[in-house]
Enzyme design. Structure first.
Site, PDB file in Angstrom:
ATOM      1  N   GLN A  46      35.215  76.708 -15.330  1.00 22.52           N
ATOM      2  CA  GLN A  46      35.907  76.587 -14.042  1.00 22.52           C
ATOM      3  C   GLN A  46      35.992  75.116 -13.672  1.00 22.52           C
ATOM      4  OE1 GLN A  46      36.008  78.475 -10.699  1.00 22.52           O
ATOM      5  NE2 GLN A  46      35.811  76.598  -9.561  1.00 22.52           N
ATOM      6  N   THR A  47      37.127  74.681 -13.161  1.00 21.48           N
ATOM      7  CA  THR A  47      37.208  73.285 -12.736  1.00 21.48           C
ATOM      8  C   THR A  47      38.160  73.123 -11.566  1.00 21.48           C
ATOM      9  OG1 THR A  47      37.635  71.027 -13.467  1.00 21.48           O
ATOM     10  CG2 THR A  47      39.032  72.719 -14.421  1.00 21.48           C
ATOM     11  N   ARG A  48      37.917  72.051 -10.807  1.00 18.69           N
ATOM     12  CA  ARG A  48      38.810  71.695  -9.699  1.00 18.69           C
ATOM     13  C   ARG A  48      39.144  70.219  -9.806  1.00 18.69           C
ATOM     14  NH1 ARG A  48      35.411  72.079  -4.850  1.00 18.69           N
ATOM     15  NH2 ARG A  48      33.590  72.400  -6.140  1.00 18.69           N
ATOM     16  N   ASN A  49      38.949  69.646 -10.984  1.00 14.55           N
ATOM     17  CA  ASN A  49      39.038  68.203 -11.091  1.00 14.55           C
ATOM     18  C   ASN A  49      39.714  67.759 -12.374  1.00 14.55           C
ATOM     19  OD1 ASN A  49      38.528  65.650 -10.095  1.00 14.55           O
ATOM     20  ND2 ASN A  49      36.447  66.242  -9.484  1.00 14.55           N
ATOM     21  N   GLY A  72      27.330  74.700 -14.156  1.00 18.99           N
ATOM     22  CA  GLY A  72      26.773  73.352 -14.166  1.00 18.99           C
ATOM     23  C   GLY A  72      25.913  73.064 -12.950  1.00 18.99           C
ATOM     24  N   ARG A  73      25.759  71.807 -12.688  1.00 20.62           N
ATOM     25  CA  ARG A  73      24.946  71.357 -11.559  1.00 20.62           C
ATOM     26  C   ARG A  73      25.713  71.615 -10.252  1.00 20.62           C
ATOM     27  NH1 ARG A  73      23.967  67.004  -8.463  1.00 20.62           N
ATOM     28  NH2 ARG A  73      21.797  66.365  -8.224  1.00 20.62           N
ATOM     29  N   ASP A  74      25.042  72.162  -9.271  1.00 20.13           N
ATOM     30  CA  ASP A  74      25.602  72.410  -7.937  1.00 20.13           C
ATOM     31  C   ASP A  74      26.960  73.115  -8.010  1.00 20.13           C
ATOM     32  OD1 ASP A  74      25.509  72.432  -5.192  1.00 20.13           O
ATOM     33  OD2 ASP A  74      26.405  70.452  -4.956  1.00 20.13           O
ATOM     34  N   HIS A  75      27.032  74.127  -8.844  1.00 25.59           N
ATOM     35  CA  HIS A  75      28.281  74.863  -9.027  1.00 25.59           C
ATOM     36  C   HIS A  75      28.713  75.497  -7.696  1.00 25.59           C
ATOM     37  CE1 HIS A  75      31.004  77.203 -11.769  1.00 25.59           C
ATOM     38  NE2 HIS A  75      31.133  77.870 -10.641  1.00 25.59           N
ATOM     39  N   ALA A  76      29.965  75.245  -7.329  1.00 30.03           N
ATOM     40  CA  ALA A  76      30.568  75.805  -6.102  1.00 30.03           C
ATOM     41  C   ALA A  76      29.832  75.397  -4.832  1.00 30.03           C
ATOM     42  CB  ALA A  76      30.678  77.329  -6.182  1.00 30.03           C
TER      43      ALA A  76
END
Lengths: 381, 73
Positions: free
Chosen positions: A191-194, A285-289
């Site tokens: 999942q990505t937003r970047n 990953g780290r601090d997902h969502a």
């Protein structure tokens, strides 16, 4: 075989062509309920099975189970309420009515109203977001923007919100065929937003080393000011994959969805969505969502322990960084060197460098990706 | 807080005692929590054996056509 859909059945709630034409022709005769972009995307995701086994917006029994047990009333794991709210003034219909859900003038779906119910907003935010602090964007939305009643019932999709990125959009039934055609039995979802930097690439490729294929699934939806625009993210990924991924091991396709920023609970939801697309594994990953400092850095990984029956295997990563002394991209389990040797991947650093039109080192971002980002006069929202 | 909606099933006392001993050394809060966890895992495993893809031959051809047109295959 790729992953079995969540709950055992891929839901498809799309009206037949005849039914669609009839509904659209008689739209004015329906009771119409205006919905926002979040609900419009939810309607699409229900209709195409991204939210299987949901076939509509939640009724009170399911919401209660989701809030208190993180499961549907059928015991299937589910952590994020999928709901549509109305105000007292908008509550002009009754259980048993058919209501047309309309976004920005577009009729999207017919809903069979099965339940209209009030709910406890305080309990809702404390359970879903683990806070009632209105500076949390999800909490703010519930406390300040949602109506005082929720409406539950099955939906039937008649149309979708116009999609400028339709060539990047695949429905779960299509990704399942695609994965089968590629001969993938194990697929990891990302999942990505970047826009992708080297940290993302290393996470993806490390996971890919253990499975047949990777499904890179950017979330397209409302973004925060200063984020990269959707078209920039897609172009950057296309370029990255063209240059650095074997063609038969990676798929890029979007999902239209509005982030809730619910941290751990949302990580489970993200995994469920990717399971429905056919993924057998999902990268967390780290601090997902997460957002701000509301969740611990690895809380979104820990929550997976509570779901032995999720049906998708989480793949946990800690943070990758560039180590000058190792001369490569590593993480803390494999790098013995101190912080002074480490260069962290920072989205803020990349954004600032792009704004100032500065060169970015190739160990932070691939030159081809940097060129895409720099080619846009205004790549930010 | 949970919905608190539970029912009772019977297991042999000897198994209960065995699990109780085991639970003391794990993060589970009770025998019921442990049994629920294990059953969910086992039930999901059995359920996953019963699945057929949701498309027939005709759907398959149409989907492949779109995937080809988009350059995915």
């Amino acid at each position: 075989m790729v992953s079995r859909p969540h709950g055992g059945r891929l839901v498809v709630r799309v009206a037949s062509e005849n039914r669609r034409e009839r509904v659209l022709a008689s739209a004015a005769e329906y009771i119409q309920l205006k919905i926002g972009l979040r609900e419009a995307y939810d309607v699409e995701n229900i209709g195409y099975g991204v939210y299987s086994p949901l076939d509509g917006f939640m009724v009170s029994e399911d919401l209660e189970h989701v809030l208190l047990d993180m499961r549907l009333s059928s015991d299937i794991p589910w952590t994020i309420p999928i709901i549509v709210s109305v105000t007292q003034e908008e509550k002009t219909f009754d259980v048993g009515d058919e209501v047309l859900l309309v976004y920005d003038g577009h009729p999207l779906a017919v809903m069979q109203v099965e339940d209209i119910y009030s709910y406890d907003k305080k309990l809702y935010v404390e359970k879903v977001f683990k806070t009632s602090d209105p500076s949390h964007p999800g909490v703010y939305n519930v406390l300040r923007e949602m109506g005082e009643y929720l409406v539950g019932g099955r939906i039937e999709l008649v149309d979708t919100v116009p999609n400028p990125y339709s060539k990047y959009y695949l429905r779960p039934i299509e990704t399942r065929v695609l994965f089968r055609e590629r001969g993938w039995r194990t697929v990891v979802g990302f999942q990505t937003r970047n826009a992708p930097h080297m940290g993302h690439e290393y996470v993806q490729k490390t996971a890919l080393s253990f499975v047949d294929g990777i499904f890179i699934n950017p979330v397209i939806g409302r973004k925060k000011k200063g984020d990269f625009k959707d078209e920039v993210i897609l172009e950057a990924y296309t370029e990255l994959m063209r240059n650095y991924y074997p063609r038969d091991t990676a798929v890029l396709s979007i999902v239209r969805y509005e982030m809730r920023y619910a941290g751990p609970r949302e990580a489970i939801h993200h995994a469920i969505m990717r399971k429905n697309f056919g993924c057998t594994h999902f990268i967390v990953g780290r601090d997902h969502a997460g957002v701000g400092g509301f969740y611990g850095p690895y809380e979104a990984q820990e929550i997976f322990k509570e779901f032995p029956d999720l049906g998708v295997t989480p793949v946990f990563f800690r943070e990758f960084f560039y180590c000058r002394k190792c001369g490569g991209i590593v993480h803390e389990k494999i790098c013995p060197h101190g912080e002074e040797h480490r260069i962290r991947f920072s989205g803020t650093y990349v954004r600032n460098a792009i704004k100032k039109r500065e060169d970015i080192p190739p160990y932070i971002i691939r030159p081809e990706v940097a060129r895409v980002l720099l080619s846009h006069p205004d790549p930010f929202v | 807080m949970t919905t608190g909606k539970y029912t009772t099933v019977s297991i042999p006392k000897s198994l209960y005692n065995r699990i109780k001993k085991l639970v003391e050394e794990t993060g589970f809060k009770s025998v019921s929590d442990y049994v629920t966890y294990v059953l969910r895992e086992v039930v999901a495993m059995h359920e996953s054996e019963k699945y057929e893809e949701p498309f027939g031959e005709k759907d398959l051809e149409e989907i492949k056509k779109r995937l080809k047109a988009l350059g995915y295959i």
